[in-house]
Design a protein around this motif. Structure first.
Motif, mmCIF file in Angstrom:
data_model
loop_
_atom_site.group_PDB
_atom_site.id
_atom_site.type_symbol
_atom_site.label_atom_id
_atom_site.label_comp_id
_atom_site.label_asym_id
_atom_site.label_seq_id
_atom_site.Cartn_x
_atom_site.Cartn_y
_atom_site.Cartn_z
ATOM 1 N N THR A 246 28.894 -106.529 56.392
ATOM 2 C CA THR A 246 29.133 -106.413 54.947
ATOM 3 C C THR A 246 28.292 -105.325 54.313
ATOM 4 N N PHE A 247 27.269 -104.844 55.017
ATOM 5 C CA PHE A 247 26.477 -103.703 54.557
ATOM 6 C C PHE A 247 25.841 -103.045 55.765
ATOM 7 N N SER A 248 25.141 -101.946 55.542
ATOM 8 C CA SER A 248 24.480 -101.177 56.594
ATOM 9 C C SER A 248 25.531 -100.482 57.464
ATOM 10 N N LYS A 249 25.217 -100.204 58.714
ATOM 11 C CA LYS A 249 26.107 -99.443 59.582
ATOM 12 C C LYS A 249 27.484 -100.116 59.717
ATOM 13 N N PHE A 250 28.546 -99.314 59.672
ATOM 14 C CA PHE A 250 29.926 -99.782 59.829
ATOM 15 C C PHE A 250 30.323 -100.818 58.774
ATOM 16 N N GLN A 251 29.794 -100.654 57.586
ATOM 17 C CA GLN A 251 30.106 -101.596 56.515
ATOM 18 C C GLN A 251 31.621 -101.728 56.319
ATOM 19 N N GLY A 252 32.102 -102.967 56.349
ATOM 20 C CA GLY A 252 33.505 -103.254 56.107
ATOM 21 C C GLY A 252 34.437 -102.910 57.251
ATOM 22 N N LYS A 253 33.916 -102.444 58.371
ATOM 23 C CA LYS A 253 34.755 -102.086 59.514
ATOM 24 C C LYS A 253 34.572 -103.109 60.634
ATOM 25 N N THR A 254 35.628 -103.337 61.375
ATOM 26 C CA THR A 254 35.539 -104.240 62.520
ATOM 27 C C THR A 254 35.033 -103.455 63.730
ATOM 28 N N VAL A 255 33.961 -103.953 64.308
ATOM 29 C CA VAL A 255 33.351 -103.277 65.457
ATOM 30 C C VAL A 255 33.304 -104.225 66.645
ATOM 31 N N GLY A 256 33.201 -103.640 67.833
ATOM 32 C CA GLY A 256 33.063 -104.421 69.051
ATOM 33 C C GLY A 256 31.670 -104.299 69.618
ATOM 34 N N GLY A 257 31.260 -105.301 70.387
ATOM 35 C CA GLY A 257 29.933 -105.245 70.981
ATOM 36 C C GLY A 257 29.604 -106.516 71.730
ATOM 37 N N VAL A 258 28.367 -106.949 71.591
ATOM 38 C CA VAL A 258 27.901 -108.142 72.296
ATOM 39 C C VAL A 258 27.154 -109.058 71.344
ATOM 40 N N GLN A 259 27.125 -110.320 71.716
ATOM 41 C CA GLN A 259 26.222 -111.282 71.087
ATOM 42 C C GLN A 259 25.306 -111.841 72.157
ATOM 43 N N LEU A 260 24.013 -111.899 71.855
ATOM 44 C CA LEU A 260 23.032 -112.458 72.772
ATOM 45 C C LEU A 260 23.044 -113.978 72.661
ATOM 46 N N HIS A 261 23.085 -114.645 73.797
ATOM 47 C CA HIS A 261 22.988 -116.102 73.856
ATOM 48 C C HIS A 261 21.827 -116.456 74.785
ATOM 49 N N ILE A 262 20.739 -116.944 74.229
ATOM 50 C CA ILE A 262 19.575 -117.301 75.043
ATOM 51 C C ILE A 262 19.754 -118.724 75.543
ATOM 52 N N HIS A 263 19.750 -118.905 76.843
ATOM 53 C CA HIS A 263 19.912 -120.239 77.426
ATOM 54 C C HIS A 263 18.606 -120.762 78.015
ATOM 55 N N ASP A 264 17.609 -119.891 78.197
ATOM 56 C CA ASP A 264 16.301 -120.324 78.693
ATOM 57 C C ASP A 264 15.237 -119.454 78.028
ATOM 58 N N ARG A 265 14.729 -119.923 76.913
ATOM 59 C CA ARG A 265 13.788 -119.091 76.164
ATOM 60 C C ARG A 265 12.437 -118.978 76.843
#
Length: 425
Positions: free
Chosen positions: A332-351
């Motif tokens: 909603t703000f900052s880089k690529f505001q309002g644009k759909t982007v692709g990438g990754v989400q981090l999921h920590i399973h063993d902190r």
């Protein structure tokens, strides 16, 4: 690279000590919380912060002093009252000023901003703006405020480039210039205090996201850092007192402390954010989004044109404690505001095994290989974040994750040997 102006890395070098020790929105996907025990189920007793202990002692160390407080919305009590409101209402404290850091005393400004000079509507106290000020100009603010003792109480996030620790440094330095006492009220490192991780700052790259040579994830509390700054880096040490916590152990994650979490800055909404921040914040130095403008800043990373190949490459590294999900989001703000982007989400399973800095490097390495449009910011901001040009130049030379991480092990070992002398828990 020297870690200290006083040569403490030399064999047999003396180590300075504390001057005094106090009492013993967007279309972003929403992920499940990072795995780990909650305070309600951990069986741990509540941690008492430095402020809790100061108040329990009747503010004895502030008696007879005109006091100013450097703080922000994180300066709260167990029952979520702000310490400025509590102290202002207590006749035992002569609180006459507040000093606001980046984002401001009440936390309304975004990154790189502040609230300026104003009178606090709730208390009538003058609020002075410290952001972007250091040395004599900041010392002049302390003088103009009329304070005799400066108190610091801000929740840190555990990373070298999180600017509140350098507000601490700058305020200590300025207080020393004009002979003010300095009291640090301790709070937990939210990602534990078990280890120092990552590259150590080269002084040639010093900025407000890193004044002195400490590691990227320092593994210290703010009171411990104050002792390190005073003993190692300040040319003129300040008259320092630290008020320690009770009940905190170095292995504690924030949700094990029993303390309420208040976002230290607008893009640090949860302790989960802090857990990844010291690694994934490196994407501020690239043309990829670091997740600002989403509900999961620093856990979501991406750019236009990235597809599932990045997540596949990142998972192939088999980094400890973390997996990567192909993700799509629209900031909603900052880089690529309002644009759909692709990438990754981090999921920590063993902190317990997760290494945020190694993970950040692995993601940079794989992003550069998986996306042809990858670029560093033109100002080489990545060098300021990592503390030197080495990470950038090694990745540009196609070095792998292990090679990049291996390059800083010597300087990290040297910093750890200094760090351990200032640990108080």
């Amino acid at each position: 690279m020297s870690l200290s102006r006083r040569g403490l890395l030399a064999a047999g070098g003396a180590v300075g000590a504390l001057a005094a020790t106090g009492p013993t929105a967007s279309a972003a996907p929403i992920a499940a919380p990072i795995a780990g025990p909650t305070a309600a189920h951990s069986g741990r007793r509540r941690v008492r912060t430095g402020f809790d202990r100061l108040a329990a002692d009747g503010y004895a160390s502030l008696s007879g002093q005109r006091v100013g407080v450097v703080t922000n919305p994180t300066g709260i009590t167990q029952d979520v009252r702000h310490i400025v409101d509590v102290m202002h209402a207590d006749d035992r404290v002569d609180l006459i000023a507040v000093f606001g850091p980046e984002h401001g005393f009440r936390g309304t400004a975004q990154a790189g901003g502040s609230e300026g000079r104003y009178d606090d509507p709730a208390t009538g106290l003058p609020v002075y703006d410290t952001f972007g000020k250091s040395g004599q100009p900041l010392a002049d603010i302390f003088t103009a405020s009329g304070v005799e003792t400066v108190v610091f109480d801000i929740q840190d996030a555990g990373a070298r480039f999180y600017t509140y620790i350098w507000t601490l440094y700058d305020c200590m330095q300025a207080a020393a210039l004009v002979g003010k006492r300095f009291v640090v009220l301790d709070r937990p490192n939210p990602v534990t205090g078990r280890a120092a991780l990552g590259p150590v700052l080269d002084k040639a790259f010093a900025t407000f996201v890193g004044r002195e040579p400490i590691s990227q994830a320092h593994g210290m509390t703010v009171a411990e850092l104050a002792g390190l700054f005073n003993g190692e880096f300040l040319t003129e040490p300040v008259e320092l007192e630290t008020v320690r916590m009770s009940g905190w152990r170095r292995s504690d994650f924030f949700d094990e402390t029993g303390l309420p979490w208040v976002p230290p800055s607008p893009n640090m909404p949860t302790p989960d954010t802090a857990l990844v921040y010291s690694g994934s914040c490196l994407f501020e130095g690239t043309n990829l989004s670091e997740g600002r403008g989403t509900t999961r800043p620093f856990e979501l990373l991406g750019a236009e044109g990235i597809d599932r190949r990045w997540a596949e490459a990142a998972n192939a590294l088999e980094l400890p404690g973390v997996r990567f999900r192909e993700a799509y989001f629209a900031p909603t703000f900052s880089k690529f505001q309002g644009k759909t982007v692709g990438g990754v989400q981090l999921h920590i399973h063993d902190r317990e095994s997760y290494d945020p800095v190694r993970t950040g490097i692995g993601l940079l390495v794989t992003a550069k290989r998986a996306w042809n449009a990858f670029a560093w910011r033109p100002d080489n901001w990545i060098d300021k974040l990592t503390g030197s040009a080495k990470v950038r130049t090694m990745i540009d030379s196609r070095a792998g994750t292990d090679e990049v991480v291996g390059a800083w092990q010597g300087e990290l070992a040297a910093f750890r040997s200094v760090r351990k002398r200032y640990l108080r828990y």
